[in-house]
Design a protein around this motif. Structure first.
Motif, PDB file in Angstrom:
ATOM      1  N   UNK A 170      43.071 -36.627  15.488  1.00 23.73           N
ATOM      2  CA  UNK A 170      42.646 -37.476  16.597  1.00 23.73           C
ATOM      3  C   UNK A 170      43.823 -37.923  17.458  1.00 23.73           C
ATOM      4  N   UNK A 171      45.042 -37.773  16.952  1.00 24.07           N
ATOM      5  CA  UNK A 171      46.234 -38.121  17.739  1.00 24.07           C
ATOM      6  C   UNK A 171      46.491 -37.113  18.854  1.00 24.07           C
ATOM      7  N   UNK A 172      46.026 -35.860  18.645  1.00 22.67           N
ATOM      8  CA  UNK A 172      46.452 -34.789  19.524  1.00 22.67           C
ATOM      9  C   UNK A 172      47.860 -34.346  19.152  1.00 22.67           C
ATOM     10  N   UNK A 173      48.350 -33.350  19.858  1.00 26.71           N
ATOM     11  CA  UNK A 173      49.680 -32.808  19.564  1.00 26.71           C
ATOM     12  C   UNK A 173      50.714 -33.452  20.472  1.00 26.71           C
ATOM     13  N   UNK A 174      51.815 -33.914  19.871  1.00 31.57           N
ATOM     14  CA  UNK A 174      52.914 -34.507  20.639  1.00 31.57           C
ATOM     15  C   UNK A 174      54.081 -33.532  20.702  1.00 31.57           C
ATOM     16  N   UNK A 175      54.619 -33.152  19.537  1.00 30.24           N
ATOM     17  CA  UNK A 175      55.689 -32.148  19.506  1.00 30.24           C
ATOM     18  C   UNK A 175      55.904 -31.655  18.094  1.00 30.24           C
ATOM     19  N   UNK A 176      56.614 -30.533  17.986  1.00 28.92           N
ATOM     20  CA  UNK A 176      57.033 -30.008  16.694  1.00 28.92           C
ATOM     21  C   UNK A 176      58.217 -30.801  16.163  1.00 28.92           C
ATOM     22  N   UNK A 177      58.331 -30.867  14.858  1.00 26.56           N
ATOM     23  CA  UNK A 177      59.541 -31.396  14.235  1.00 26.56           C
ATOM     24  C   UNK A 177      60.570 -30.280  14.121  1.00 26.56           C
ATOM     25  N   UNK A 178      61.834 -30.645  14.169  1.00 27.97           N
ATOM     26  CA  UNK A 178      62.889 -29.684  13.884  1.00 27.97           C
ATOM     27  C   UNK A 178      62.987 -29.495  12.370  1.00 27.97           C
ATOM     28  N   UNK A 179      63.670 -28.446  11.960  1.00 27.89           N
ATOM     29  CA  UNK A 179      63.853 -28.231  10.514  1.00 27.89           C
ATOM     30  C   UNK A 179      64.580 -29.417   9.889  1.00 27.89           C
ATOM     31  N   UNK A 180      65.514 -29.993  10.619  1.00 28.42           N
ATOM     32  CA  UNK A 180      66.241 -31.155  10.100  1.00 28.42           C
ATOM     33  C   UNK A 180      65.341 -32.361   9.922  1.00 28.42           C
ATOM     34  N   UNK A 181      64.412 -32.566  10.842  1.00 27.89           N
ATOM     35  CA  UNK A 181      63.481 -33.688  10.717  1.00 27.89           C
ATOM     36  C   UNK A 181      62.500 -33.463   9.577  1.00 27.89           C
ATOM     37  N   UNK A 182      62.146 -32.212   9.332  1.00 26.49           N
ATOM     38  CA  UNK A 182      61.279 -31.899   8.192  1.00 26.49           C
ATOM     39  C   UNK A 182      62.016 -32.195   6.885  1.00 26.49           C
ATOM     40  N   UNK A 183      63.243 -31.708   6.766  1.00 27.34           N
ATOM     41  CA  UNK A 183      64.003 -31.883   5.531  1.00 27.34           C
ATOM     42  C   UNK A 183      64.502 -33.312   5.353  1.00 27.34           C
ATOM     43  N   UNK A 184      64.655 -34.047   6.446  1.00 28.99           N
ATOM     44  CA  UNK A 184      65.053 -35.457   6.340  1.00 28.99           C
ATOM     45  C   UNK A 184      64.049 -36.238   5.503  1.00 28.99           C
ATOM     46  N   UNK A 185      62.789 -35.837   5.559  1.00 27.32           N
ATOM     47  CA  UNK A 185      61.767 -36.514   4.755  1.00 27.32           C
ATOM     48  C   UNK A 185      62.053 -36.348   3.268  1.00 27.32           C
ATOM     49  N   UNK A 186      62.565 -35.194   2.880  1.00 26.70           N
ATOM     50  CA  UNK A 186      62.919 -34.963   1.476  1.00 26.70           C
ATOM     51  C   UNK A 186      64.100 -35.845   1.082  1.00 26.70           C
ATOM     52  N   UNK A 187      65.124 -35.866   1.927  1.00 30.49           N
ATOM     53  CA  UNK A 187      66.324 -36.646   1.623  1.00 30.49           C
ATOM     54  C   UNK A 187      66.017 -38.134   1.561  1.00 30.49           C
ATOM     55  N   UNK A 188      65.232 -38.630   2.508  1.00 26.56           N
ATOM     56  CA  UNK A 188      64.944 -40.065   2.547  1.00 26.56           C
ATOM     57  C   UNK A 188      64.001 -40.462   1.420  1.00 26.56           C
ATOM     58  N   UNK A 189      63.009 -39.628   1.116  1.00 29.03           N
ATOM     59  CA  UNK A 189      62.125 -39.924  -0.009  1.00 29.03           C
ATOM     60  C   UNK A 189      62.907 -39.979  -1.318  1.00 29.03           C
ATOM     61  N   UNK A 190      63.888 -39.083  -1.455  1.00 29.59           N
ATOM     62  CA  UNK A 190      64.752 -39.110  -2.642  1.00 29.59           C
ATOM     63  C   UNK A 190      65.547 -40.404  -2.700  1.00 29.59           C
ATOM     64  N   UNK A 191      66.051 -40.866  -1.545  1.00 30.82           N
ATOM     65  CA  UNK A 191      66.768 -42.139  -1.498  1.00 30.82           C
ATOM     66  C   UNK A 191      65.868 -43.296  -1.924  1.00 30.82           C
ATOM     67  N   UNK A 192      64.631 -43.272  -1.462  1.00 32.09           N
ATOM     68  CA  UNK A 192      63.680 -44.327  -1.818  1.00 32.09           C
ATOM     69  C   UNK A 192      63.501 -44.395  -3.332  1.00 32.09           C
TER      70      UNK A 192
END
Length: 373
Positions: free
Chosen positions: A130-152
């Motif tokens: 329902x948000x519609x499409x805004x933009x693609x994530x870069x590979x770094x933004x995708x992998x940042x989720x892994x790094x930050x979740x690990x930090x959490x």
């Protein structure tokens, strides 16, 4: 200099493939092994500062800091569910936001990550659509989720590790294939994040050409968002996906994918109350999948105020599952987690500057954590 201005002058190191980083090192007159050293500092050690990369010369560390951005996106919100699920809100360099979810399971966590801000497919049972499409994530933004979740998890001193990664968050991964492909390569790289094939799953509705290209890489397991046993019903609840790759073409594509002896395709099927959860649909689904080497993951719909569906009756779910099992299908009924913070399947959504996580569970929402300055 703000984050957006800085992004325009320095490339994010997290967006670089190994070959791109190696080319950067060569451009600085450095031997190729320097790229390996920097790569390991970034992905294996999670080093947040070039100055701490002590096996590099001081001059090289200074040059790298001038040319590359080593900051992660800010974790601007973190919500915790009663069942142990955690949902994070990332603020990206341009002010856009995405959500990720850490899901507890027995003795480990699974990370459900996003690949796009919003989604162009508009599946009628999904809040993200329902948000519609805004933009693609870069590979770094995708992998940042892994790094930050690990930090959490590290900061929470969790004894449970992050073991599995599922590309099942916001967006359709195969509509952002170039960046997802780069991210998967780093995720699997033994010198990168080092996840094994069986610990990584990409979920897709099916994108012509790209679906086969992904399957041929062998970088991750495949999960297919099916949700309807015939084209008419799929067109009703998944209009864009049904046009993108009609059901008959999707099944032909899946049957042509070569699988290893013990490998199976996961078929995801969200049960919508009174819509696709009857025994007639169960029979049609069994017939449709009879020639496909697969396992079926049943998911009860997670209601949201803006969506026009209700959760299925538990007896209907049990009957649906029992029928498929009686026909020899391998079936798993996924237990929804994180519903109280709107972190369950299909519930991820946000708008710039505001996350639904905050409105879902404000007392358990921490904002402004982990921001990189």
């Amino acid at each position: 200099m703000n984050r957006q201005d800085n992004q325009q002058t320095r490339a994010s190191v997290f967006d670089l493939s190994y070959s791109q980083l190696e080319a950067r090192m060569q451009g600085l007159g450095q031997p190729s092994f320097r790229a390996r050293q920097v790569w390991q500092w970034i992905w294996q050690k999670g080093c947040p500062d070039f100055a701490r990369m002590t096996n590099l010369s001081k001059e090289l560390r200074h040059r790298l800091a001038q040319e590359l951005d080593l900051r992660l996106p800010a974790l601007s919100g973190l919500a915790s569910s009663r069942d142990g699920t955690k949902k994070g809100l990332l603020s990206l360099y341009d002010g856009q936001e995405v959500e990720w979810v850490l899901i507890p399971d027995k003795d480990h966590f699974t990370l459900c990550l996003s690949t796009q801000v919003g989604c162009s497919l508009g599946c009628t049972f999904c809040s993200t659509g329902r948000m519609g499409f805004v933009r693609n994530l870069t590979s770094g933004e995708i992998l940042a989720q892994v790094l930050i979740a690990t930090q959490v998890l590290e900061e929470a001193r969790s004894s449970w590790p992050l073991r599995n990664i599922v590309f099942m968050g916001m967006g359709e991964p195969l509509l952002n294939w170039s960046q997802v492909h780069k991210g998967l390569t780093i995720l699997r790289d033994p010198m990168g994040l080092g996840f094994s094939h069986r610990r990584v799953t990409v979920s897709t509705v099916g994108v012509p050409g790209t679906l086969t290209a992904f399957a041929q890489t062998g970088l991750a397991s495949l999960a297919v968002s099916l949700h309807a046993p015939n084209q008419a019903l799929r067109r009703q609840i998944m209009p864009a996906a049904s046009r993108l790759l009609p059901l008959s073409d999707l099944m032909d594509t899946l049957q042509a994918i070569p699988l290893k002896p013990r490998q199976r395709i996961t078929v995801e099927y969200i049960l919508l109350g009174g819509v696709n959860d009857g025994l007639n649909q169960a029979r049609d689904l069994n017939r449709l999948l009879s020639r496909l080497k697969c396992k079926i993951n049943l998911i009860s719909f997670n209601p949201a105020p803006e969506l026009p569906y209700t959760a299925p009756d538990p007896d209907a779910v049990a009957a649906f599952e029992h029928f498929l099992r009686s026909k020899g299908q391998t079936v798993t009924l996924r237990k929804s987690k994180g519903q109280d913070i709107q972190a369950a399947c299909g519930q991820l959504r946000n708008s710039p500057g505001r996350s639904n996580a905050g409105s879902a569970l404000e007392p358990n929402m921490e904002r402004g954590m982990h921001a990189q300055t």
